[in-house]
Design a protein around this motif. Sequence first.
Motif, PDB file in Angstrom:
ATOM      1  N   ASP A 276       0.792  -1.201   0.103  1.00 24.59           N
ATOM      2  CA  ASP A 276      -0.092   0.094  -0.002  1.00 24.59           C
ATOM      3  C   ASP A 276       0.901   1.157  -0.101  1.00 24.59           C
ATOM      4  OD1 ASP A 276      -2.190  -1.649   0.051  1.00 24.59           O
ATOM      5  OD2 ASP A 276      -2.745  -1.225   2.143  1.00 24.59           O
ATOM      6  N   ALA A 277       1.831   1.120   0.536  1.00 32.19           N
ATOM      7  CA  ALA A 277       2.866   2.272   0.575  1.00 32.19           C
ATOM      8  C   ALA A 277       3.828   2.307  -0.565  1.00 32.19           C
ATOM      9  CB  ALA A 277       3.884   2.229   1.893  1.00 32.19           C
ATOM     10  N   GLY A 278       3.595   1.558  -1.470  1.00 35.12           N
ATOM     11  CA  GLY A 278       4.445   1.546  -2.720  1.00 35.12           C
ATOM     12  C   GLY A 278       5.926   0.938  -2.651  1.00 35.12           C
ATOM     13  N   LEU A 279       6.282   0.175  -1.700  1.00 36.09           N
ATOM     14  CA  LEU A 279       7.445  -0.398  -1.695  1.00 36.09           C
ATOM     15  C   LEU A 279       7.705  -1.739  -2.257  1.00 36.09           C
ATOM     16  CD1 LEU A 279       8.948   0.880   1.811  1.00 36.09           C
ATOM     17  CD2 LEU A 279       9.499   1.861  -0.256  1.00 36.09           C
TER      18      LEU A 279
ATOM     19  N   ILE B  72      10.955  -9.059   7.077  1.00 36.19           N
ATOM     20  CA  ILE B  72      10.925  -8.268   5.601  1.00 36.19           C
ATOM     21  C   ILE B  72      11.822  -7.443   5.272  1.00 36.19           C
ATOM     22  CG2 ILE B  72       9.157  -7.679   3.829  1.00 36.19           C
ATOM     23  CD1 ILE B  72       7.080  -8.816   5.346  1.00 36.19           C
ATOM     24  N   LEU B  73      12.628  -7.789   4.121  1.00 36.06           N
ATOM     25  CA  LEU B  73      13.335  -6.767   3.264  1.00 36.06           C
ATOM     26  C   LEU B  73      12.587  -6.023   2.453  1.00 36.06           C
ATOM     27  CD1 LEU B  73      16.859  -8.595   2.650  1.00 36.06           C
ATOM     28  CD2 LEU B  73      16.308  -6.878   4.489  1.00 36.06           C
ATOM     29  N   ALA B  74      12.452  -4.711   2.409  1.00 37.47           N
ATOM     30  CA  ALA B  74      11.819  -4.021   1.623  1.00 37.47           C
ATOM     31  C   ALA B  74      12.901  -3.129   0.799  1.00 37.47           C
ATOM     32  CB  ALA B  74      10.961  -2.769   2.260  1.00 37.47           C
ATOM     33  N   ASN B  75      12.661  -2.755  -0.519  1.00 40.58           N
ATOM     34  CA  ASN B  75      13.460  -2.306  -1.444  1.00 40.58           C
ATOM     35  C   ASN B  75      13.333  -0.634  -1.154  1.00 40.58           C
ATOM     36  OD1 ASN B  75      14.958  -0.871  -3.824  1.00 40.58           O
ATOM     37  ND2 ASN B  75      15.053  -2.816  -4.679  1.00 40.58           N
ATOM     38  N   THR B  76      14.083   0.193  -0.959  1.00 41.31           N
ATOM     39  CA  THR B  76      13.827   1.598  -0.513  1.00 41.31           C
ATOM     40  C   THR B  76      14.442   2.371  -1.653  1.00 41.31           C
ATOM     41  OG1 THR B  76      15.780   1.774   0.757  1.00 41.31           O
ATOM     42  CG2 THR B  76      13.752   1.078   2.022  1.00 41.31           C
ATOM     43  N   LYS B  77      15.092   1.928  -2.673  1.00 40.19           N
ATOM     44  CA  LYS B  77      15.695   2.663  -3.880  1.00 40.19           C
ATOM     45  C   LYS B  77      14.973   3.836  -4.332  1.00 40.19           C
ATOM     46  CE  LYS B  77      18.659   1.739  -7.855  1.00 40.19           C
ATOM     47  NZ  LYS B  77      19.107   0.818  -8.802  1.00 40.19           N
ATOM     48  N   ARG B  78      13.667   3.510  -4.383  1.00 38.74           N
ATOM     49  CA  ARG B  78      12.834   4.663  -5.220  1.00 38.74           C
ATOM     50  C   ARG B  78      12.460   5.727  -4.000  1.00 38.74           C
ATOM     51  NH1 ARG B  78       8.120   2.729  -7.855  1.00 38.74           N
ATOM     52  NH2 ARG B  78       8.144   0.844  -6.744  1.00 38.74           N
ATOM     53  N   ILE B  79      12.718   5.729  -2.807  1.00 38.03           N
ATOM     54  CA  ILE B  79      12.384   6.778  -2.013  1.00 38.03           C
ATOM     55  C   ILE B  79      13.309   8.062  -2.291  1.00 38.03           C
ATOM     56  CG2 ILE B  79      12.467   7.548   0.460  1.00 38.03           C
ATOM     57  CD1 ILE B  79      11.758   4.532   1.423  1.00 38.03           C
TER      58      ILE B  79
ATOM     59  N   LYS C 227      -0.537   2.339   8.790  1.00 35.27           N
ATOM     60  CA  LYS C 227      -0.991   3.970   8.508  1.00 35.27           C
ATOM     61  C   LYS C 227       0.091   4.713   8.420  1.00 35.27           C
ATOM     62  CE  LYS C 227      -3.865   7.181  10.890  1.00 35.27           C
ATOM     63  NZ  LYS C 227      -4.745   7.461  12.128  1.00 35.27           N
ATOM     64  N   ALA C 228       1.058   4.837   9.366  1.00 36.63           N
ATOM     65  CA  ALA C 228       2.135   5.490   9.108  1.00 36.63           C
ATOM     66  C   ALA C 228       3.083   5.606   7.974  1.00 36.63           C
ATOM     67  CB  ALA C 228       3.296   5.218  10.429  1.00 36.63           C
ATOM     68  N   LEU C 229       3.209   4.328   7.126  1.00 35.51           N
ATOM     69  CA  LEU C 229       4.023   4.102   6.068  1.00 35.51           C
ATOM     70  C   LEU C 229       3.143   4.421   4.967  1.00 35.51           C
ATOM     71  CD1 LEU C 229       5.006   0.391   6.642  1.00 35.51           C
ATOM     72  CD2 LEU C 229       6.576   2.249   6.467  1.00 35.51           C
ATOM     73  N   LEU C 230       1.958   5.026   4.871  1.00 37.94           N
ATOM     74  CA  LEU C 230       1.302   5.457   4.006  1.00 37.94           C
ATOM     75  C   LEU C 230       1.870   7.047   3.632  1.00 37.94           C
ATOM     76  CD1 LEU C 230      -2.520   4.426   4.586  1.00 37.94           C
ATOM     77  CD2 LEU C 230      -1.095   3.488   2.801  1.00 37.94           C
ATOM     78  N   LYS C 231       2.589   7.494   4.559  1.00 35.46           N
ATOM     79  CA  LYS C 231       3.062   8.640   4.349  1.00 35.46           C
ATOM     80  C   LYS C 231       4.429   8.700   3.225  1.00 35.46           C
ATOM     81  CE  LYS C 231       3.446   9.436   8.791  1.00 35.46           C
ATOM     82  NZ  LYS C 231       3.673  10.281  10.175  1.00 35.46           N
ATOM     83  N   LEU C 232       4.700   7.501   3.223  1.00 35.65           N
ATOM     84  CA  LEU C 232       5.868   7.254   2.114  1.00 35.65           C
ATOM     85  C   LEU C 232       5.610   7.715   0.853  1.00 35.65           C
ATOM     86  CD1 LEU C 232       7.768   4.061   3.261  1.00 35.65           C
ATOM     87  CD2 LEU C 232       8.698   6.266   3.183  1.00 35.65           C
ATOM     88  N   LYS C 233       4.101   7.330   0.392  1.00 35.02           N
ATOM     89  CA  LYS C 233       3.850   7.332  -0.939  1.00 35.02           C
ATOM     90  C   LYS C 233       4.120   8.764  -1.844  1.00 35.02           C
ATOM     91  CE  LYS C 233      -0.141   5.309  -2.071  1.00 35.02           C
ATOM     92  NZ  LYS C 233      -1.568   5.179  -2.323  1.00 35.02           N
ATOM     93  N   LYS C 234       4.121  10.012  -0.947  1.00 40.81           N
ATOM     94  CA  LYS C 234       4.527  11.152  -1.758  1.00 40.81           C
ATOM     95  C   LYS C 234       6.214  11.360  -1.754  1.00 40.81           C
ATOM     96  CE  LYS C 234       4.437  13.854   2.584  1.00 40.81           C
ATOM     97  NZ  LYS C 234       3.872  15.198   3.260  1.00 40.81           N
ATOM     98  N   TYR C 235       6.809  10.397  -1.249  1.00 38.04           N
ATOM     99  CA  TYR C 235       8.302  10.210  -1.513  1.00 38.04           C
ATOM    100  C   TYR C 235       8.776   9.463  -2.405  1.00 38.04           C
ATOM    101  CZ  TYR C 235       8.204  13.384   2.667  1.00 38.04           C
ATOM    102  OH  TYR C 235       7.770  14.222   3.684  1.00 38.04           O
ATOM    103  N   ILE C 236       8.050   8.583  -3.219  1.00 30.83           N
ATOM    104  CA  ILE C 236       8.493   7.434  -3.974  1.00 30.83           C
ATOM    105  C   ILE C 236       8.169   7.937  -5.542  1.00 30.83           C
ATOM    106  CG2 ILE C 236       8.129   5.073  -4.606  1.00 30.83           C
ATOM    107  CD1 ILE C 236       6.928   4.548  -1.927  1.00 30.83           C
ATOM    108  N   ASN C 237       9.655   7.785  -6.001  1.00 32.24           N
ATOM    109  CA  ASN C 237       9.577   8.021  -7.572  1.00 32.24           C
ATOM    110  C   ASN C 237       8.956   6.709  -8.118  1.00 32.24           C
ATOM    111  OD1 ASN C 237      10.949  10.504  -7.151  1.00 32.24           O
ATOM    112  ND2 ASN C 237      12.978   9.091  -6.994  1.00 32.24           N
TER     113      ASN C 237
END
Length: 417
Positions: free
Chosen positions: A317-320, A331-338, A406-416
């Motif tokens: 949901d956060a786009g990761l 869980i390893l999440a890929n943060t490259k696009r942040i 809920k907090a991770l949804l704030k990531l969406k605006k920072y993801i390319n």
Amino acid sequence: MSHSKNNSGPIKVAERVAHFKQDVWSIFTPLAAQLKAVNLGQGFMNFPPPDFVRKAAITAINTDDCNQYSHPKGRLRTREALAKSYSPLFNRTLDPETEVITSAGANEGLYAIFAGFLDDGDEVILIEPFFDQYIANITMNGGVPVYVPLRPHGDTNKIMSSRDWKLDINELRSKITPRSKILVFNTPHNPVGKVFSKEEMLEIAQVVKEHNLLLVSDEVYDRLYYKPDVHERIANLPGLWERTITVGSGGKTFGTTGWRVGWSIGPKNLIKTVLAAQTRIEAIAISIEEADTHDYYEENIVLYEQRREKLCKALSDAGLPYTIPQGSYFILANTKRINIPENYEYPEVLNGRPRDFKVCYWMAKEIGVVAIPPSEFYSEENRHLGEDYARFAFCKTDETLEAAAKALLKLKKYINE
């Protein structure tokens, strides 16, 4: 006659510890508390152990002899319970007197193994990423770590399985030297969550036998693997029992990480070398005895599968993109696009650290969720392999996972995109 030394300077630190940097736990665990962020960093549970485990602790405390010195091997009841539980899993009848020993956590068991088998300059092969405490345990005992990485196969910008992280067996072979003494193997794997297949283990076993290596199999997550995958024990492969010590953990199995109870299982000639004086907690013995009668292992897996799905959905949901673990609770999440804002200020302790440290710090402060930078689990030369990831733990309550989602949804605006 006075032989006093110059007392004006600092006391010199031993060379064997002088090179240690501030570890990742002492950076991010206090940060979580300071920021009151959702802590999915360190892999401790924030829910209580099962009732039968807590009752076992009370029973042990109320048993007088459990509060006194025990045999250096560990309390007999604990060793007998481990032998009974693990004998069918190792396809042999384990002798609790000679083939099982307990320790103050799996970490102490690992330290004792390295202390018992390493001479100065002996090499220990580690599969990256790895539990960071391996390094101190090896170097404090004169060993030299040698590294070979798991590498993801496929598009890491998409959701993938931990089975897609693979070991190049020829790369492993290239690391063998005349000084090679031990290979450390970890399945289910932290932090990738990989459950090695029997075919993969057969390749590793061949290398171990060809080069007369001691195999240390770190299986602290042996009761946490998710269908359809099955945890195979490398010590059961032909010719491996005689050269393998398997390390386990009561803290991971029963959600009691603070109790610090671990064990090592292997043939008599190897286990006797690991023996060291220490006291033990009998509650783990009672817990192991009762686990089967409560269907604990199966029901615990179901609960962890539900937690895994909650965190997977939150990351989606956060786009990761992320790696779906076959086992463990990470869980390893890929943060490259942040895309972190330019000129963001970081504390001095992060100077010279890889990108994932800065991403995890920024995420803690601005998103309100703490994860662990996995480059800490790589050698200096291979840290780049981990710097585009963050490790999230899902051994947490539903409320914690929902707050994280809920907090991770704030990531969406920072993801390319």
